[in-house]
Design an enzyme around this catalytic site. Sequence first.
Site: not given
Lengths: 270, 406
Positions: A49, A60, A174
């Site tokens: 990725e 994040d 995911y």
Amino acid sequence: MNRIDACFAGLRRHGGKALIPYVTAGDPDGATTVRLALEFEKRGADLVELGVPFSDPLADGTTIQRASQRALEGGTTLRAVLAWAAEIRQASQIPLVLMSYVNPLLRMGPAAFAGAAREAGVDGLIVPDLPPEEAGEVLAANDAAGLATIFLAAPTSPPERLRLIAEASRGYIYYVSLKGVTGARTALARGVADAVRSLRALTPKPVAVGFGIATPDQAAAAAAVADGVIVGSAIVDQVERLRGRAELVERVGVFVEGFVRAVRPAPPAA
Amino acid sequence: MPPSTPEAPVLPDREGRFGPYGGKFVPETLMAALAELEKAYGEAQREPAFQAELQRLLRFYAGRPTPLFFAARMTARFGGARLYLKREDLCHTGAHKINNTLGQVLLAKRMGKRRVIAETGAGQHGVATATAAALMGLTCEVYMGTEDMRRQALNVVRMRLLGAKVTPVDAGSRTLKDAINEAMRDWVTNVGDTHYVLGSVLGAHPYPMMVRDFQAVIGRETREQILEAEGRLPDVLLACVGGGSNAIGLFHPFLADGTVRMIGVEAGGLGVASGKHAARFAGGRVGVLHGSRSYVLQDPDGQIQITHSVSAGLDYASVGPEHAYLYEAGRVEYVSATDEEALRGFHLCCETEGIIPALESAHAVAYAERLAPTLPREAVCVINMSGRGDKDVQIVADLLEERGQP
């Protein structure tokens, strides 16, 4: 067959699990990103990725925030990341997935992006701020280009959303192992096994677990229940520590190999 | 009896969209929380006890209704339309922000949340959230960019006095945008027991709708008050637009009144041509920031641009999605006032009316100075005085000193 589907199909034939390393593209520079991806393949990673840096990465934690900042200061753009992906593709057949926030994709245009990504040899796309409800245009463009759109499922997703995600997701699902942002944690979050089981009951699509996985032990625990394990911030942290050192690529490769070993089934006794 | 308010367009739609704008562009982890919030808000809206408690707080705690004041000397000075000031600066905590935070914190309590978080730019929303949290006994943490903490230091002290934890955000431009990023990261992590009190008509659905509804009290009161004062609807409504909550609050109850012209004033910073501004409609393009599709200041690669304004509350790269819709529909005009013009508006407001305005609100006054002389003397114009300027006194003093005009 898309390289991602082929990868998981191959692994499933012998009970193997995928190790999926993530790096922020352009940190510290594009040439290093290309070398890291090839090194990861050499060390046994199954899929790579590449994070497209964004100015406002709200999913994040601090590690990837700093990496994104460095990459942007170095002039990294979505187009540059596509060019590096094409370079990787010339030397390797490893499945490549881009992870980008939605605004840079919209700015390029979903159809233009999907075409360019396919041209570059990219196989899939993850967009952390694009739930299936908002993904119509992106999904249609990616489907038309043969690019897999990978959606995220979270511990807070109720059953009806898991169904929606399982249906919309291409390539793999995911599973976000924890409530929170990306970043290393000391243990695998509880409840992952149950959540992955719920997804499996809904779909035969592979499930990869990410967010917070920072040690080979955590990776092994995740691999025991899922089809793949994504390791991001822990690797990005190594890149940060080794910045400017000649052995960066090799050392990060060795680090990734530790995770590869952890997710491989034990070899049959001789 | 004043005529009843005509029905406003039913927006957003079920997906939270205002035409092509709005939506829910957030990490999956938050999708369930947004659905829970939407449901809880819908229930609270229909629950008489909730509405009665909110009305009680707005009246006896926040000090509503706020006056609509005829600004006689400002009218004479600008020469033209009759100018009224909607005195949101007289609300408890000094700005319209309390209308929203009382509603949201009451809702958070009803939802069983123990903790609220907020972002703040100028500090007014942070203070209003800390205030509501203290009043209702919830824990409060406010995220604020370090650049904004420096320029709005008074509000940092106020928040701390009110028992809130103020967490500095030292990333990106160190302003409102970065504070929202950090607040969203907190919410993703603590979504179970925490409500995110978003301070403007921004973010993912249901926030732009919910914050608008809580702020629409401004326009509802204005409507009644102007009918009483002038016996007719106003010709022009003027408000500054950062995220756009004070503007939408004033405009919304008048949207169906075709004769009422509405103008939103964005921060022109050092001038739109300089690139150092927050004029999203003049310089931005459609994109997604913080959960919502709207006009966004961004570079050709889709990275969010650093904005500039003398006023921290307008210094933001995107604008509420309903504003984007109203802009495209041609219902609201959007203009900008530069830092320089806003400072002039600030002084004019002080000197003609004895009211020290927030630098945000001073942008609306600045545009009024340009507009009023072009309108007939019988025209009626309402300026939303969205906040008071105590927090900005030091900034203005420093600017005066720089220019040798103590």
